[in-house]
Design an enzyme around this catalytic site. Sequence first.
Site, PDB file in Angstrom:
ATOM      1  N   TYR A 289      -2.751   1.111  11.081  1.00 54.59           N
ATOM      2  CA  TYR A 289      -3.481   2.104  11.044  1.00 54.59           C
ATOM      3  C   TYR A 289      -4.763   2.321  11.117  1.00 54.59           C
ATOM      4  CZ  TYR A 289      -0.583  -0.210   6.467  1.00 54.59           C
ATOM      5  OH  TYR A 289       0.612  -0.747   5.918  1.00 54.59           O
ATOM      6  N   GLU A 337       4.079  -2.208  10.076  1.00 54.68           N
ATOM      7  CA  GLU A 337       3.760  -1.415   8.596  1.00 54.68           C
ATOM      8  C   GLU A 337       3.007  -0.185   9.674  1.00 54.68           C
ATOM      9  OE1 GLU A 337       1.085  -3.213   6.435  1.00 54.68           O
ATOM     10  OE2 GLU A 337       2.265  -5.020   5.755  1.00 54.68           O
ATOM     11  N   TRP A 375       4.423   1.974   5.581  1.00 52.94           N
ATOM     12  CA  TRP A 375       4.456   1.301   4.432  1.00 52.94           C
ATOM     13  C   TRP A 375       3.593   1.915   2.957  1.00 52.94           C
ATOM     14  CZ3 TRP A 375       3.659  -3.418   2.450  1.00 52.94           C
ATOM     15  CH2 TRP A 375       2.864  -3.800   1.285  1.00 52.94           C
ATOM     16  N   GLU A 382      -2.050  -2.772  -4.653  1.00 55.29           N
ATOM     17  CA  GLU A 382      -3.162  -2.426  -3.488  1.00 55.29           C
ATOM     18  C   GLU A 382      -4.904  -3.588  -3.509  1.00 55.29           C
ATOM     19  OE1 GLU A 382      -2.728  -1.190  -0.309  1.00 55.29           O
ATOM     20  OE2 GLU A 382      -4.777  -2.289   0.868  1.00 55.29           O
TER      21      GLU A 382
END
Length: 422
Positions: A289, A337, A375, A382
């Site tokens: 991420y 992810e 993801w 979340e």
Amino acid sequence: MAKKILKTGFPEGFYWGASTSAHQVEGGNTNDWSVWERENSARLAKEALSKSYPGHVLNDYPGPLRRENYVSGASVDHYGRYEEDFNIAKSLGHNAHRFSIEWSRIEPKEGEFSEREIEHYRKVINALRARGVEPFITLWHFTNPIWIKNIGGWTNKKTAFFFVRFAEKMVKEFGDVKFWLTINEPMIYAGKSFLQGTWPPACRQAGRKEKSLLKYIRVLNNFSVAHKKAYEAVKKVNRSAQVGIAKNNIYFEGKGLNAVLANLADWWWNERFLDDIKDHQDFIGLNYYFHNRVKGFKFNQNENKKISDMGWEIYPEGIYRVLQNLAKYKKPIYITENGMAEAKDEKRADFIRSHLKWVNKAIKDSIDIRGYFYWSLLDNFEWDKGFWPRFGLLEVDHKTLERKIRESGLKYRDIILGKDKV
Ligand code: FCB
């Protein structure tokens, strides 16, 4: 032997899919998070007043200012609607799916395993198989049964022992499952819970101050022991099982003297844990991420040219950089992810394509990458942010729980099917 490259530009047998985790999508869980949510929801809603959110997010339901945003409750009822969700995943070309088994359902009391819940997950696995979708199972994704919480969670050595027993049980029950992920993002969990004190068990209202370097280190050590022992236990039951972890890695970047700091962070955050377990993994699961630029001896000096609803920078090249660094482990890599929160779905299709472009470049450099899981399959809960961040390929109406495929979900499908190039 090098695998044939298909017209998608990706190797034959590549796994394409999306990820979820039990607590975030199932609904109806009773675990350490559900307790924590009740304790903290009012505070989180109040604190949201002083933060700046994109306007469209405030008007969405349930927005960050509402208390119910922070209580997972019925979530998106994936527990009851998994067949419908898998039908949609299948229609989007997915041939693999990553999900987690909720430990608190399987073992609600120490040593008492629920046949009913085992049966539930058997049905989930069979539903995937019936659709030709390969299951990737995570055994621990941030949540603990209450009885584990009561013995101090992962600060207690015994938790590693209990986790291994649970892992062994699952592999015995679901012997035909090939891909197992033991622990999701050990560094993130240990950091949020014991360095920042923003995740369970820390709770200001109840006077639980959990911030402690000692606990942080202890938790990481217990994760390492749990992973290695679970690895051995799983392999003993099923020789052909493939076992790894899902590791959140960050692209730290710095020039000149800042590079020293960036390298240090890279070692601590990205490498140390993987080095420690390197003889106990068949593959690496990568969650990507973040990019983190070090400038003027400060972290997080990112340009933030493009950001998500959560303010996370979109930096596709970073996935290539972290993949390059993982190549030294000489293990197959699955991207377990990668995704972004965005309610309007204006940037997501490009997000997926641009990240896949860099993944493709890494494959061309001969890095052994075998799958990509976006993801998430659907909008979900979340963690301490609650429901407002929208990560899904499927949009969920949180009032009716109706699912709608987002445009980006269709664009991802076109890439998977080779109708569109990255
Ligand atoms: C990862 C978590 C996952 C989800 C995404 C957005 O750190 O593994 O559960 O919250 O971030």
